[in-house]
Design a protein around this motif. Structure first.
Motif, PDB file in Angstrom:
ATOM      1  N   PRO A   2       0.838  -1.189   0.000  1.00 59.07           N
ATOM      2  CA  PRO A   2       0.000   0.000   0.000  1.00 59.07           C
ATOM      3  C   PRO A   2       0.877   1.246   0.000  1.00 59.07           C
ATOM      4  O   PRO A   2       2.011   1.218   0.451  1.00 59.07           O
ATOM      5  CB  PRO A   2      -0.795  -0.125   1.297  1.00 59.07           C
ATOM      6  N   MET A   3       0.332   2.307  -0.518  1.00 60.75           N
ATOM      7  CA  MET A   3       1.124   3.513  -0.727  1.00 60.75           C
ATOM      8  C   MET A   3       0.779   4.548   0.326  1.00 60.75           C
ATOM      9  O   MET A   3      -0.391   4.700   0.694  1.00 60.75           O
ATOM     10  CB  MET A   3       0.774   4.002  -2.125  1.00 60.75           C
ATOM     11  N   LEU A   4       1.800   5.235   0.808  1.00 62.51           N
ATOM     12  CA  LEU A   4       1.543   6.297   1.778  1.00 62.51           C
ATOM     13  C   LEU A   4       0.628   7.353   1.163  1.00 62.51           C
ATOM     14  O   LEU A   4       0.792   7.723  -0.001  1.00 62.51           O
ATOM     15  CB  LEU A   4       2.848   6.973   2.172  1.00 62.51           C
ATOM     16  N   SER A   5      -0.290   7.843   1.965  1.00 60.21           N
ATOM     17  CA  SER A   5      -1.212   8.865   1.477  1.00 60.21           C
ATOM     18  C   SER A   5      -0.455  10.098   0.991  1.00 60.21           C
ATOM     19  O   SER A   5      -0.778  10.675  -0.039  1.00 60.21           O
ATOM     20  CB  SER A   5      -2.158   9.271   2.600  1.00 60.21           C
ATOM     21  N   ARG A   6       0.547  10.482   1.746  1.00 64.37           N
ATOM     22  CA  ARG A   6       1.324  11.658   1.367  1.00 64.37           C
ATOM     23  C   ARG A   6       2.005  11.448   0.014  1.00 64.37           C
ATOM     24  O   ARG A   6       2.088  12.366  -0.800  1.00 64.37           O
ATOM     25  CB  ARG A   6       2.387  11.938   2.439  1.00 64.37           C
ATOM     26  N   ALA A  19       0.951   9.464  -2.437  1.00 63.45           N
ATOM     27  CA  ALA A  19      -0.068   9.539  -3.480  1.00 63.45           C
ATOM     28  C   ALA A  19      -0.383  10.996  -3.805  1.00 63.45           C
ATOM     29  O   ALA A  19      -0.491  11.384  -4.967  1.00 63.45           O
ATOM     30  CB  ALA A  19      -1.322   8.806  -3.015  1.00 63.45           C
ATOM     31  N   GLU A  42      -0.370   1.441  -8.410  1.00 62.86           N
ATOM     32  CA  GLU A  42      -1.190   2.488  -7.813  1.00 62.86           C
ATOM     33  C   GLU A  42      -0.606   3.887  -8.029  1.00 62.86           C
ATOM     34  O   GLU A  42      -1.309   4.821  -8.396  1.00 62.86           O
ATOM     35  CB  GLU A  42      -1.312   2.179  -6.320  1.00 62.86           C
ATOM     36  N   PHE A  52      -2.155   7.256  -9.867  1.00 62.94           N
ATOM     37  CA  PHE A  52      -2.343   8.593  -9.287  1.00 62.94           C
ATOM     38  C   PHE A  52      -1.753   9.660 -10.214  1.00 62.94           C
ATOM     39  O   PHE A  52      -2.293  10.751 -10.340  1.00 62.94           O
ATOM     40  CB  PHE A  52      -1.718   8.680  -7.892  1.00 62.94           C
ATOM     41  N   THR A 111      -6.492  -0.679  -3.741  1.00 60.55           N
ATOM     42  CA  THR A 111      -6.514  -0.356  -2.310  1.00 60.55           C
ATOM     43  C   THR A 111      -7.671  -1.022  -1.577  1.00 60.55           C
ATOM     44  O   THR A 111      -7.803  -0.869  -0.371  1.00 60.55           O
ATOM     45  CB  THR A 111      -6.652   1.164  -2.103  1.00 60.55           C
ATOM     46  N   TYR A 134      -8.589   9.052  -0.017  1.00 55.43           N
ATOM     47  CA  TYR A 134      -7.262   8.421   0.002  1.00 55.43           C
ATOM     48  C   TYR A 134      -6.208   9.205   0.790  1.00 55.43           C
ATOM     49  O   TYR A 134      -5.236   8.636   1.246  1.00 55.43           O
ATOM     50  CB  TYR A 134      -6.758   8.235  -1.430  1.00 55.43           C
ATOM     51  N   TYR A 136      -8.264  10.993   5.112  1.00 56.40           N
ATOM     52  CA  TYR A 136      -9.450  10.370   5.699  1.00 56.40           C
ATOM     53  C   TYR A 136      -9.393  10.428   7.219  1.00 56.40           C
ATOM     54  O   TYR A 136      -8.321  10.432   7.816  1.00 56.40           O
ATOM     55  CB  TYR A 136      -9.566   8.918   5.224  1.00 56.40           C
ATOM     56  N   ILE A 168      -9.375   9.112  10.969  1.00 54.41           N
ATOM     57  CA  ILE A 168      -8.782   7.889  11.506  1.00 54.41           C
ATOM     58  C   ILE A 168      -9.860   6.902  11.962  1.00 54.41           C
ATOM     59  O   ILE A 168      -9.707   5.698  11.834  1.00 54.41           O
ATOM     60  CB  ILE A 168      -7.822   8.242  12.655  1.00 54.41           C
ATOM     61  N   ALA A 187     -10.716   4.651   9.239  1.00 51.84           N
ATOM     62  CA  ALA A 187      -9.689   3.655   8.951  1.00 51.84           C
ATOM     63  C   ALA A 187      -9.693   2.541   9.987  1.00 51.84           C
ATOM     64  O   ALA A 187      -9.406   1.387   9.677  1.00 51.84           O
ATOM     65  CB  ALA A 187      -8.327   4.331   8.915  1.00 51.84           C
ATOM     66  N   LEU A 188     -10.003   2.896  11.226  1.00 50.85           N
ATOM     67  CA  LEU A 188      -9.997   1.880  12.274  1.00 50.85           C
ATOM     68  C   LEU A 188     -11.285   1.083  12.279  1.00 50.85           C
ATOM     69  O   LEU A 188     -11.445   0.149  13.055  1.00 50.85           O
ATOM     70  CB  LEU A 188      -9.793   2.538  13.638  1.00 50.85           C
TER      71      LEU A 188
END
Lengths: 515, 354
Positions: free
Chosen positions: B32-36, B38, B186, B190, B289, B343, B346, B348, B351-352
């Motif tokens: 998975p790619m860091l949001s920052r 992306a 991914e 982007f 994702t 993406y 978001y 937290i 996400a949890l």
């Protein structure tokens, strides 16, 4: 050891006609002015190459660094905030015998320093036995009470070290300082080598140079061994302060070499003592942090409350055993310049061995007899602040003015614990290409040591050069540059001195196989 | 807590959905790619596309200065500036070809100059330097050094065209390098989404500016000679002149131009084509994702695409074309916001899974 300025008459041919030879050890020439065997080939080539050709290669090298963006950031300058690190095109060459001693000495040192840190944050045997005064430890700015009793993966506190060595007049290497917090510069070691292969392919081929390219892999496997035990397939990240940090290039470089994520504090968060990073697919657990941020900024809840570079709750995650941090928190106590003076004693205490690489003689200024001596001899000594690095907070006696000495005298008297003094060393010189000539400049050597399951030292390091003639300061912030460092293979037919293989030492029980 | 019955032979389920999601992701091919990251890739592509577009538009306008027409120079520049949505401009009194070119190409203090766009693109690339290929980084860094080194006076004496050409080529080359050296995962998607959302907005805005003046000046189908040049300029500004001629012959007709720039399915600078690419990219990202909440972005992108796919040119021309184009720009802005919310930034709790 005072600087001796009487020069041996120089009768060398172009481009060496400006070459300075005196009592300082020269990497290329011996005391009689003839080339050392391992430098002979380079010498021969330099006689053949016209200065214009050398200059062309220098420009090609500079351009390669600029285009690849291998730069460091200069603060407070809007226009050109990125500069290339000055690069000297002539290699610094070390024989395998030199390297053998360095490797054994550094291995011994990192093993002892880790045992020391473990002891310091747990049972304090070394303090109880009176080897080091308690007050010296507790007054150290980098001593972290928060780390008392914390179980660190594999008991490895310092896994990544860059130790500064210099070579004295007699040709021996001594340790100038240990960098046990966030040592930098390893990317330059690797980049210098790549550029060197472009600009001197034939010369490079004619020497038998040991490779340094596997550093990234070695670092990765070191980090992997330092994950919490219950995380068999750890997610490893490199924590950077961000794009404005002067070493940002290095952080991106290492992250790419290892194929791990480069994260900033804002990418991370702690929940229930577990660290996560924010990805486009939701949160993902992080198991090991290779951090390039000082302790002070790691966790605003524990250290500097106004730090936005770190992650709130990181320390508790660490204490809960859910995270490996490399290097551990609180390692700075062992590279305090006053503690440095005790490293030989530390080696003897934990390993029952004599240090292989000696220290530089060091005066502690909170010791009264030392202080008296130092204050009388300020003009010939080097005085350093204990917590500083990068060539800041330093007085070089022979090059200082009366006023500077008076300022230091006052500072020393106000806070003697904060200073140490050392003799002004006459460290070695190596040939460098300067203004169309080959001239001698002072160099040091910073090898990079890794310590996880075992000790790994890639054969090489960063040779830093004081590019200003006569200057003794090699730091990039003070006009220093660097050059590629070649460690040669053992020539065929020569026997290496018996080798007990210092890399395979198991440190767990504190035993260290002696040669 | 997860309230599922536990069987004794299986290990205890992890307490959180996030943890389970993370565990399942480990088995996937891509990480998975860091949001920052992306976010930076997306903006890198947008800024570079913007630099290329600006370079082309300025170049076309400078070039047409050579054809003497009754159209006043002022009108031409105003048209160009409104099409580019330039925010900071030299004061009216001092506006001439020289100051405007400087403002759009070299003014480092302006946010809407080519040098600023390329600096921003390169700064974003620098922040994800280990994510993109070395070739990509080196190329964009070189382009940056090139535009920083060049000054207005340099190019004015020699040949301004060459400078703008080098920016366009730099951008094209970067796209080629990206496509052939970076994994089409991914992160690559982007980049695609960033590039094409920027392009859709730019072309729609270009059309809007030109048709605004078209409606003011005339309502008939007959074109005056100088109008011909205006429409050619519009097409060339979207690198569409040659492609247009292949489809509609060299007959320059506003209706055909709108049809081509807005609704052509094959031309890579048409709004419809761009919207298709945005939707494809977003679908690929959602698949990569497993985004549980990717709905809004996909719905918006699908709606925009459907609108362009099934619209007939006569309907566009019969209605209010300005409102129509503005609607497209608004939908692009909504897609942008949805991407950011899903993406990048978001909450937290989402996400949890709480």
């Amino acid at each position: 050891m005072a600087l001796t300025m009487d020069t041996i008459p120089c009768t060398l041919a172009r481009p060496f006609n400006n070459y300075q030879l005196d009592h300082a050890y020269d990497e290329m020439f011996d005391g009689q002015g003839s080339q050392r065997p391992h430098y002979r080939e380079l010498y021969r080539r330099l006689l053949d190459l016209p200065a214009s050709e050398l200059r062309r290669r220098q420009q090609a090298a500079d351009l390669a660094f600029l285009n690849q963006g291998i730069t460091f950031t200069v603060y407070g300058n809007d226009e050109g905030t990125e500069r290339i690190f000055p690069y000297d095109i002539l290699p610094r060459i070390l024989t395998s015998n030199d390297w053998h001693i360095i490797e054994r000495g550094l291995t011994q040192r990192i093993v002892a320093l880790n045992l020391f840190l473990k002891d310091l944050y747990h049972d304090e045997h070394i303090l109880k036995d009176g080897v080091i005064p308690r007050q010296l430890i507790y007054s150290c700015r980098h001593y972290r009470r928060e780390m008392r009793g914390v179980q660190v993966p594999r008991d490895v506190y310092v896994a990544v070290v860059g130790t500064d060595l210099v070579r004295l007049t007699d040709g021996r290497f001594v340790v100038l300082e240990d960098n046990l917090r966030v040592p930098s510069g390893v990317s330059y070691m690797l980049a210098n080598r790549q550029v060197m292969k472009y600009i001197f392919p034939h010369l490079f081929r004619s020497y038998n140079v040991q490779s340094v390219d596997h550093y990234g892999q070695a670092l990765l496997s070191t980090l992997r061994t330092l994950a919490p035990r219950h995380r068999p397939d750890p997610n490893i990240v490199l924590l950077t302060p961000g794009v404005f940090n002067s070493a940002y290039f290095e952080h991106t470089f290492l992250a790419r070499q290892m194929g791990i994520e480069l994260v900033e504090g804002r990418d991370l968060l702690v929940h229930n003592n577990v660290l996560y990073m924010r990805t486009t697919a939701g949160l993902r657990r992080v198991d090991v942090i290779y951090r390039r941020i000082d302790d002070d900024f790691l966790d605003p809840l524990a250290f500097h409350a106004d730090s936005i570079l770190g992650v709130p709750g990181l320390l508790n995650t660490y204490r809960a055993g859910n995270l490996g941090i490399v290097n551990a928190i609180g390692t700075g106590v062992a590279d305090d310049k006053a503690i440095y003076a005790y490293v030989p004693a530390i080696i003897r205490y934990y390993l029952q061995e004599e240090p292989i690489l000696p220290n530089v003689e060091t005066y502690l200024l909170d010791n009264l007899s030392h202080q008296t001596y130092v204050l009388e001899h300020l003009h010939e000594l080097v005085v350093k602040a204990v917590g500083e690095s990068g060539g800041y907070g330093m007085l070089i006696g022979p090059h200082s003015t009366v006023r500077q000495r008076e300022e230091f005298r006052a500072q020393i008297l106000a806070n003697p614990r904060n200073y140490i003094a050392q003799p002004t060393l006459s460290f070695s010189r190596a040939p460098c290409f300067v203004d169309g000539h080959v001239e001698a400049r002072h160099v040091d050597l910073r090898p990079y040591i890794l310590y996880g399951e075992k000790v790994t030292i890639v054969p090489g390091g960063l040779t830093r050069v004081a590019l200003r003639r006569g200057s003794l300061v090699v730091n990039s912030s003070q006009g220093g540059g660097s050059k590629d460092t070649w460690v040669l293979y053992q020539p065929d037919g020569e026997e290496q001195e018996e080798r007990e293989n210092g890399e395979e030492v198991s440190p767990r029980d504190g035993q260290y196989a002696q040669v | 807590m997860v309230n599922t019955p536990r069987s004794k032979s299986k290990p205890k389920p992890k307490p959180w959905a996030a943890e389970q999601l993370a565990a399942s992701l480990l088995t996937l091919e891509g990480k998975p790619m860091l949001s920052r990251v992306a976010d930076s890739l997306y903006w890198m592509a947008r800024y570079l596309e913007r630099a290329e577009h600006t370079a082309r538009v300025v170049d076309v306008n400078l070039h047409q200065m050579l054809d003497q027409t009754p159209e006043s120079a002022n009108r031409r520049w105003e048209l160009m500036l409104s099409a580019l949505h330039v925010t900071s401009l030299p004061p009216h009194a001092t506006r001439d070809v020289y100051t405007i070119t400087h403002a759009l190409a070299f003014d480092r203090s302006s946010k809407s100059s080519i040098v600023s766009y390329i600096s921003a693109a390169r700064e974003n690339a620098r922040q994800v330097r280990e994510q993109i290929s070395s070739e990509m980084w080196e190329h964009i860094n070189r382009l940056y050094l090139h535009v920083r080194r060049t000054s207005k006076d340099d190019i004015w004496q020699v040949e301004p065209h060459e400078f703008f050409q080098s920016v366009k080529e730099g951008s094209h080359l970067f796209q080629g390098i990206t496509d052939s050296t970076m994994s089409h995962g991914e992160g690559w998607h982007f980049i695609q989404v960033g590039r094409f959302i920027e392009r859709a907005i730019a072309v729609a805005s270009m059309l809007d500016a030109y048709f605004g003046t078209f409606h003011e000046s005339q309502n008939g189908a007959h074109l005056l000679p100088f109008d011909y040049l205006v429409w050619v300029r519009l097409l060339k500004s979207c690198t569409a002149f040659e492609a247009y001629c292949k489809v509609c012959t060299a007959t320059i007709e506003p209706r055909c131009i709108v049809d081509f720039l807005l609704l052509n399915a094959e031309f890579p600078h048409s709004v419809r084509f761009s919207a298709n690419m945005v939707q494809n990219g977003l679908q690929a990202i959602a698949a990569a994702t497993f985004a549980r909440n990717a709905g809004p972005a996909e719905r918006l992108a699908g709606r925009l695409r459907a609108m362009l796919d099934y619209m007939h040119i006569d309907e566009v021309m019969a209605g209010n074309i300005h409102a129509y184009l503005e609607n497209i720009a608004n939908q692009c802005a909504q897609i942008h916001t949805a991407i950011h919310d899903i993406y990048i930034a978001y909450p937290i709790e989402v996400a949890l899974g709480q």
